[in-house]
Design a protein around this motif. Structure first.
Motif, PDB file in Angstrom:
ATOM      1  N   ALA A  32       0.870  -1.178   0.000  1.00 17.13           N
ATOM      2  CA  ALA A  32       0.000   0.000   0.000  1.00 17.13           C
ATOM      3  C   ALA A  32       0.904   1.224   0.000  1.00 17.13           C
ATOM      4  O   ALA A  32       1.924   1.245   0.685  1.00 17.13           O
ATOM      5  N   ASN A  33       0.534   2.217  -0.770  1.00 19.15           N
ATOM      6  CA  ASN A  33       1.349   3.430  -0.873  1.00 19.15           C
ATOM      7  C   ASN A  33       0.802   4.593  -0.061  1.00 19.15           C
ATOM      8  O   ASN A  33       1.489   5.575   0.148  1.00 19.15           O
ATOM      9  N   THR A  34      -0.454   4.467   0.384  1.00 17.79           N
ATOM     10  CA  THR A  34      -1.068   5.534   1.172  1.00 17.79           C
ATOM     11  C   THR A  34      -1.778   4.927   2.377  1.00 17.79           C
ATOM     12  O   THR A  34      -2.058   3.718   2.405  1.00 17.79           O
ATOM     13  N   GLY A  35      -2.087   5.772   3.324  1.00 13.81           N
ATOM     14  CA  GLY A  35      -2.852   5.319   4.476  1.00 13.81           C
ATOM     15  C   GLY A  35      -4.229   4.832   4.074  1.00 13.81           C
ATOM     16  O   GLY A  35      -4.730   3.845   4.608  1.00 13.81           O
ATOM     17  N   LEU A  36      -4.838   5.517   3.112  1.00 15.60           N
ATOM     18  CA  LEU A  36      -6.166   5.136   2.637  1.00 15.60           C
ATOM     19  C   LEU A  36      -6.138   3.739   2.026  1.00 15.60           C
ATOM     20  O   LEU A  36      -6.998   2.905   2.330  1.00 15.60           O
ATOM     21  N   ASP A  37      -5.132   3.491   1.171  1.00 16.85           N
ATOM     22  CA  ASP A  37      -5.001   2.149   0.580  1.00 16.85           C
ATOM     23  C   ASP A  37      -4.810   1.094   1.664  1.00 16.85           C
ATOM     24  O   ASP A  37      -5.397   0.018   1.612  1.00 16.85           O
ATOM     25  N   ALA A  38      -3.965   1.394   2.641  1.00 14.64           N
ATOM     26  CA  ALA A  38      -3.694   0.451   3.727  1.00 14.64           C
ATOM     27  C   ALA A  38      -4.972   0.144   4.493  1.00 14.64           C
ATOM     28  O   ALA A  38      -5.237  -1.013   4.837  1.00 14.64           O
ATOM     29  N   ARG A  39      -5.772   1.169   4.757  1.00 14.30           N
ATOM     30  CA  ARG A  39      -7.026   0.960   5.488  1.00 14.30           C
ATOM     31  C   ARG A  39      -7.982   0.060   4.692  1.00 14.30           C
ATOM     32  O   ARG A  39      -8.653  -0.801   5.264  1.00 14.30           O
ATOM     33  N   HIS A  40      -8.031   0.253   3.375  1.00 10.31           N
ATOM     34  CA  HIS A  40      -8.889  -0.603   2.537  1.00 10.31           C
ATOM     35  C   HIS A  40      -8.428  -2.059   2.606  1.00 10.31           C
ATOM     36  O   HIS A  40      -9.245  -2.968   2.745  1.00 10.31           O
ATOM     37  N   PHE A  41      -7.118  -2.277   2.523  1.00  7.62           N
ATOM     38  CA  PHE A  41      -6.589  -3.640   2.623  1.00  7.62           C
ATOM     39  C   PHE A  41      -6.901  -4.239   3.989  1.00  7.62           C
ATOM     40  O   PHE A  41      -7.286  -5.407   4.091  1.00  7.62           O
ATOM     41  N   PHE A  47      -3.952  -9.796   7.990  1.00  4.73           N
ATOM     42  CA  PHE A  47      -2.501  -9.846   7.844  1.00  4.73           C
ATOM     43  C   PHE A  47      -1.898 -10.265   9.169  1.00  4.73           C
ATOM     44  O   PHE A  47      -2.383  -9.887  10.227  1.00  4.73           O
ATOM     45  N   GLU A  48      -0.825 -11.032   9.102  1.00  3.90           N
ATOM     46  CA  GLU A  48      -0.101 -11.392  10.319  1.00  3.90           C
ATOM     47  C   GLU A  48       0.868 -10.294  10.713  1.00  3.90           C
ATOM     48  O   GLU A  48       1.167 -10.126  11.883  1.00  3.90           O
ATOM     49  N   LEU A  49       1.369  -9.564   9.723  1.00 12.80           N
ATOM     50  CA  LEU A  49       2.366  -8.526   9.975  1.00 12.80           C
ATOM     51  C   LEU A  49       2.099  -7.336   9.081  1.00 12.80           C
ATOM     52  O   LEU A  49       1.764  -7.495   7.910  1.00 12.80           O
ATOM     53  N   ALA A  50       2.256  -6.149   9.640  1.00 13.56           N
ATOM     54  CA  ALA A  50       2.208  -4.912   8.858  1.00 13.56           C
ATOM     55  C   ALA A  50       3.471  -4.125   9.171  1.00 13.56           C
ATOM     56  O   ALA A  50       3.813  -3.939  10.347  1.00 13.56           O
ATOM     57  N   VAL A  51       4.163  -3.693   8.133  1.00 18.97           N
ATOM     58  CA  VAL A  51       5.352  -2.862   8.292  1.00 18.97           C
ATOM     59  C   VAL A  51       5.018  -1.525   7.649  1.00 18.97           C
ATOM     60  O   VAL A  51       4.742  -1.458   6.451  1.00 18.97           O
ATOM     61  N   ILE A  52       5.048  -0.469   8.458  1.00 17.80           N
ATOM     62  CA  ILE A  52       4.641   0.862   8.002  1.00 17.80           C
ATOM     63  C   ILE A  52       5.828   1.790   8.110  1.00 17.80           C
ATOM     64  O   ILE A  52       6.394   1.968   9.189  1.00 17.80           O
ATOM     65  N   SER A  53       6.186   2.364   6.980  1.00 14.49           N
ATOM     66  CA  SER A  53       7.295   3.315   6.943  1.00 14.49           C
ATOM     67  C   SER A  53       6.726   4.724   6.858  1.00 14.49           C
ATOM     68  O   SER A  53       6.257   5.158   5.813  1.00 14.49           O
ATOM     69  N   ALA A  54       6.739   5.422   7.988  1.00 15.36           N
ATOM     70  CA  ALA A  54       6.156   6.769   8.070  1.00 15.36           C
ATOM     71  C   ALA A  54       7.209   7.810   7.691  1.00 15.36           C
ATOM     72  O   ALA A  54       8.397   7.565   7.856  1.00 15.36           O
ATOM     73  N   PRO A  55       6.776   8.940   7.188  1.00 11.37           N
ATOM     74  CA  PRO A  55       5.397   9.355   6.946  1.00 11.37           C
ATOM     75  C   PRO A  55       4.895   8.842   5.600  1.00 11.37           C
ATOM     76  O   PRO A  55       5.668   8.558   4.702  1.00 11.37           O
ATOM     77  N   LEU A  56       3.580   8.742   5.499  1.00 11.48           N
ATOM     78  CA  LEU A  56       2.941   8.367   4.252  1.00 11.48           C
ATOM     79  C   LEU A  56       2.564   9.644   3.511  1.00 11.48           C
ATOM     80  O   LEU A  56       2.693  10.737   4.049  1.00 11.48           O
ATOM     81  N   THR A  57       2.061   9.517   2.309  1.00 11.85           N
ATOM     82  CA  THR A  57       1.736  10.720   1.535  1.00 11.85           C
ATOM     83  C   THR A  57       0.472  11.414   2.025  1.00 11.85           C
ATOM     84  O   THR A  57       0.346  12.629   1.890  1.00 11.85           O
ATOM     85  N   ASP A  58      -0.460  10.650   2.621  1.00  8.93           N
ATOM     86  CA  ASP A  58      -1.734  11.252   3.030  1.00  8.93           C
ATOM     87  C   ASP A  58      -1.917  11.339   4.541  1.00  8.93           C
ATOM     88  O   ASP A  58      -2.894  11.918   5.013  1.00  8.93           O
ATOM     89  N   GLU A  59      -1.031  10.738   5.317  1.00 10.85           N
ATOM     90  CA  GLU A  59      -1.073  10.809   6.774  1.00 10.85           C
ATOM     91  C   GLU A  59       0.279  10.355   7.297  1.00 10.85           C
ATOM     92  O   GLU A  59       1.117   9.880   6.539  1.00 10.85           O
ATOM     93  N   TYR A  60       0.457  10.458   8.586  1.00 14.32           N
ATOM     94  CA  TYR A  60       1.763  10.068   9.108  1.00 14.32           C
ATOM     95  C   TYR A  60       1.936   8.550   9.113  1.00 14.32           C
ATOM     96  O   TYR A  60       2.988   8.038   8.780  1.00 14.32           O
ATOM     97  N   GLY A  61       0.892   7.795   9.479  1.00 19.01           N
ATOM     98  CA  GLY A  61       0.966   6.338   9.496  1.00 19.01           C
ATOM     99  C   GLY A  61       0.665   5.735  10.852  1.00 19.01           C
ATOM    100  O   GLY A  61       0.435   4.530  10.973  1.00 19.01           O
TER     101      GLY A  61
END
Length: 188
Positions: A32-41, A47-61
């Protein structure tokens, strides 16, 4: 490990996460490239694991990290060093793993290895829990069948126990199956 969600606002960030996860043999990755996409997924898949590299383009993360964690996903949040302390205060008790950027490859891989080990242990505990629950159910069912034999056929407890054991051996079925048969025959 089942599916992994990676969330990064840049292509370079996604490639780095894929490379690091790939080093541990983890390939079932949804990007996912945005917070919105991640929320939809997160709403449509588990998912067993989520790795989030902040900041995102639409929110911090941080919000995505919270949502993933609330859904039972193990979360690694990579945040800029200058924001890490403030984020740690807000999410400290949640169990979200927070690493300050720039993250050293060795530290990330060690954390990932610990998470994988923890997941494996959790799976083993769940299997053991199911086994113990089955044993408890079997014991309860056997006791219920013995009670039926005692009440209906006026057997003693040792006689009822022996009867169930002998039936299981003679018919080459489990004691559970014998108990179920006794209950269905005499309780109806």
């Amino acid at each position: 490990m089942e599916q992994i969600l990676t969330v990064a606002g840049t292509e370079q960030g996604q490639q780095l996460l894929q490379q690091l996860l790939g080093e541990m043999g983890l390939t079932k990755i949804v990007q996912a490239n945005t917070g919105l996409d991640a929320r939809h997924f997160l709403e449509s898949q588990s998912f067993e694991l989520a790795v989030i590299s902040a900041p995102l383009t639409d929110e911090y993360g941080e919000g995505v990290a919270r949502l993933a964690y609330q859904q039972g996903t193990t979360v690694i949040l990579l945040a800029r060093a200058e924001h890490a302390d403030a984020i740690r205060e807000r999410i400290g008790k949640m169990g979200i793993y927070l690493l300050a950027k720039p993250v050293k490859r060795a530290i990330f891989l060690q954390l990932l290895q610990c998470i994988l080990l923890q997941q494996k242990q959790k799976e083993q505990l769940l299997v053991e829990k199911e086994k113990l629950q089955r044993q408890i159910q079997d014991a309860n069912l056997l006791n219920r069948a013995k009670l039926v034999l005692i009440q209906v056929l006026k057997m003693t407890e040792p006689q009822a126990h022996r009867y169930i054991e002998k039936q299981a051996m003679d018919l080459r079925i489990t004691r559970r199956e014998v108990a179920e048969g006794i209950i269905s025959t005499y309780e109806n």
